[in-house]
Write a protein that holds these residues in place. Sequence first.
Motif, PDB file in Angstrom:
ATOM      1  N   TYR A  94      -2.211  -3.736  -5.211  1.00  0.00           N
ATOM      2  CA  TYR A  94      -3.313  -4.241  -4.327  1.00  0.00           C
ATOM      3  C   TYR A  94      -3.774  -3.164  -3.358  1.00  0.00           C
ATOM      4  O   TYR A  94      -4.853  -3.584  -2.317  1.00  0.00           O
ATOM      5  N   ASP A 123       7.591  -2.601   4.216  1.00  0.00           N
ATOM      6  CA  ASP A 123       6.024  -3.984   3.772  1.00  0.00           C
ATOM      7  C   ASP A 123       4.958  -4.283   5.348  1.00  0.00           C
ATOM      8  O   ASP A 123       5.244  -3.910   6.162  1.00  0.00           O
ATOM      9  N   GLU A 149       2.919  -2.401 -12.996  1.00  0.00           N
ATOM     10  CA  GLU A 149       1.968  -2.801 -12.377  1.00  0.00           C
ATOM     11  C   GLU A 149       1.129  -3.040 -13.239  1.00  0.00           C
ATOM     12  O   GLU A 149       1.706  -3.898 -14.564  1.00  0.00           O
ATOM     13  N   ASN A 175       3.897 -12.058  -2.422  1.00  0.00           N
ATOM     14  CA  ASN A 175       5.209 -12.562  -1.649  1.00  0.00           C
ATOM     15  C   ASN A 175       5.808 -13.556  -1.882  1.00  0.00           C
ATOM     16  O   ASN A 175       6.963 -13.423  -2.300  1.00  0.00           O
ATOM     17  N   GLY A 203       6.572  -2.235   0.105  1.00  0.00           N
ATOM     18  CA  GLY A 203       6.366  -3.051  -0.177  1.00  0.00           C
ATOM     19  C   GLY A 203       7.299  -4.089  -0.899  1.00  0.00           C
ATOM     20  O   GLY A 203       7.495  -5.200  -2.220  1.00  0.00           O
ATOM     21  N   ALA A 218       7.933   0.150  -6.559  1.00  0.00           N
ATOM     22  CA  ALA A 218       6.659  -0.189  -5.756  1.00  0.00           C
ATOM     23  C   ALA A 218       6.415  -1.177  -7.020  1.00  0.00           C
ATOM     24  O   ALA A 218       5.622  -0.736  -7.866  1.00  0.00           O
ATOM     25  N   VAL A 268       2.465  -3.140  -6.229  1.00  0.00           N
ATOM     26  CA  VAL A 268       2.032  -2.624  -4.583  1.00  0.00           C
ATOM     27  C   VAL A 268       1.130  -2.020  -4.979  1.00  0.00           C
ATOM     28  O   VAL A 268       0.426  -2.050  -4.281  1.00  0.00           O
TER      29      VAL A 268
END
Length: 686
Positions: free
Chosen positions: A193, A114, A219, A17, A89, A187, A190
């Motif tokens: 992970y 988050d 993603e 982040n 997130g 997202a 996010v």
Amino acid sequence: MGPRSRERRAGAVQSTNDSSALSKSSLAARGYVQDAFAALLVPGAARRAPLIHRGYYVRARAVRHCVRAFLERTCAPSDGPRAQILSLGAGSDSLYFRLKTAGHLARAAVWEVDFPDVAWRKAERISETLELCALTGPFQKGDPASALCLESSDYRILGLDLRQLERLDEALAAAGLDAASPTLLLAEAVLTYLEPDRAAALIAWAARRFPNAIFAIYEQMKPQDAFGQFMLQHFRQLNSPLHGLDHFPDVEAQRCRFLQAGWTACSAVDMNEFYRRFLPAEERRRMENLEPFDEFEEWHLKCAHYFILAASRGDTLSQPLLFPCSEAFPRIDPVSPSGVFPARVVTSDSQGPNLKRYGHASVLLSPDIILSAGGFGEQEGQHCRVKKLHLLSRYCDFEWKGSQIYSHGTEVQWDGRLYHTMTRLSDTQVLVLGGRLSPVSPALGFLQLHFCKSEDNSTEDLKVILTKAVLKEDSTLSCWRHSATEVSYQNQKYLFVYGGRSVVEPVLSDWHFLHIETMAWVRIPVEGEAPEARHSHSACSWQGGALIAGGLGASEEVLNSVLFLRPISCGFLWESIDIQPPITPRYSHTAHVLNGKLLLVGGVWIHSSSVPGVTVINLTTGLSSEYQIDTTHVPRPLMLHNHTSILLPEEQQLLLLGGGGNCFSFGTYFNPHTVTLDLSSLSAGQ
């Protein structure tokens, strides 16, 4: 996984982040996006590279596309329920402040979730920054024991672990999120992970919880190819491995993932398609002109390995799809493979230094000696513009050994240029044309390499003298990513120098003829319709003329045309070769002619999800076929762009030298070994 391991993993994910926030701040500072708040939400500043800026730009525009579409569909009725945006997130993202400034939250509100440390840090940052407090209006900071970190009339920040769904559900309800209201879930990088079962549970929970919603995710994908493998390795080294990519490797698998989890409609595109289809041409031109840029391969490969997806539930939000299919960006997949070319390594560290560089040029000096020069690579443990020359010498039938030497010159030294061309004038002389030192610094002047062999013709004592080439009527060629091909006219040999790009022109369409014997630029008539401008194309000699294939054209459009500069009695004639079936557009490849067939080797393409192998075009019939490259016996990923290749026709072998690139934020990758392709099956199939 134990508690400590989970904590370390969470800390690593949280650190992504911080890096992302700095990149977004740099993005805004350079004018890619309008965001006055990114810098206020993150301490410190960092100037990112243009490649990073482009990657974050297309990400920001994709998310913006989803947010705008959602608000247009939900905020128009004045008597409808309040729209909700739930950012999972969210990190240090400034979405709320941008929407508030633009007046988009009159009938909408934002919830962010988050990790607690990240959420509390953001809440503290907001409370300490007057410009941000002025936008939130009156707010309350939550109790340290509570999940709610900050609350205003249209903004909530919650510190929660997305893997704890029951607690997440309860905390969101307590924070005023209405499951019945139209909701956009966001997202960005996010779900990947999360462990696959945790991600699946989150997707299914959202489908059950929100009957009228859009779930938009950004993603990574495509883990199998060389770029994908390097991407996975990067995140493993950060202790934040990417999960689930093997199960959901492409956009179609991701679509099925959401539909099977209870979402009623779903559409997705990779970022190359998003950029070409959903951004206006004028906006693309604006972005492309913000900074000097010359990393097209890595830009397109990065975009090929990320996607934007929007799944939906409810009549209002399910139609039309956010990313409907369209012929505006056609998929041009290669035909089914006709065969396989086995690849194997022909050098080893024990036989001298390997060629670890890209953007270089290579030339066959004699049947047993290959010279490579320039490019960006490894030299004495550093990544830099390489000034050493690399010699590859054959010491038995199928094995080669490498050595590195410096060139010597009283007037000039090798300047470390990239994307130049090298042409063999004799077995002791090589001409170097063009190239660049940086995207704003062309490599000026032509160079000539002179090789002084020892009495026994060994390469051990080979000396290289570097001089400035004296060309009559010198019109300095300040371009790179061009081609230089030997052609014949009236029994004289010429170099046909074509295309490329320069500091002034992003793509060139001009050509020049250099008379090799006199080293003079000459004018030779060329008839026919001139081809469109291009760079990073391939060019090779055939029947006294030049075959030009592919390349990157105007507006960074990938090309698939194949052209023949054919000799005629009064000069040359441009002809277009009709190819069936049509080949996939590509660039940054190499090309050779073998037994009347044009071989296009590797490269980058964006109109197909497969990996470029070798396209074979019969120059008599125009029929094309595809051959895969079998890398079973190549120990490391093989990135076939920015490479060079040398054809050994008698041995039916093709040597692949160097290649790789600066792979977004994942680091720089160099192909570590010289590899040969066995082309014997091509002859057997004639």
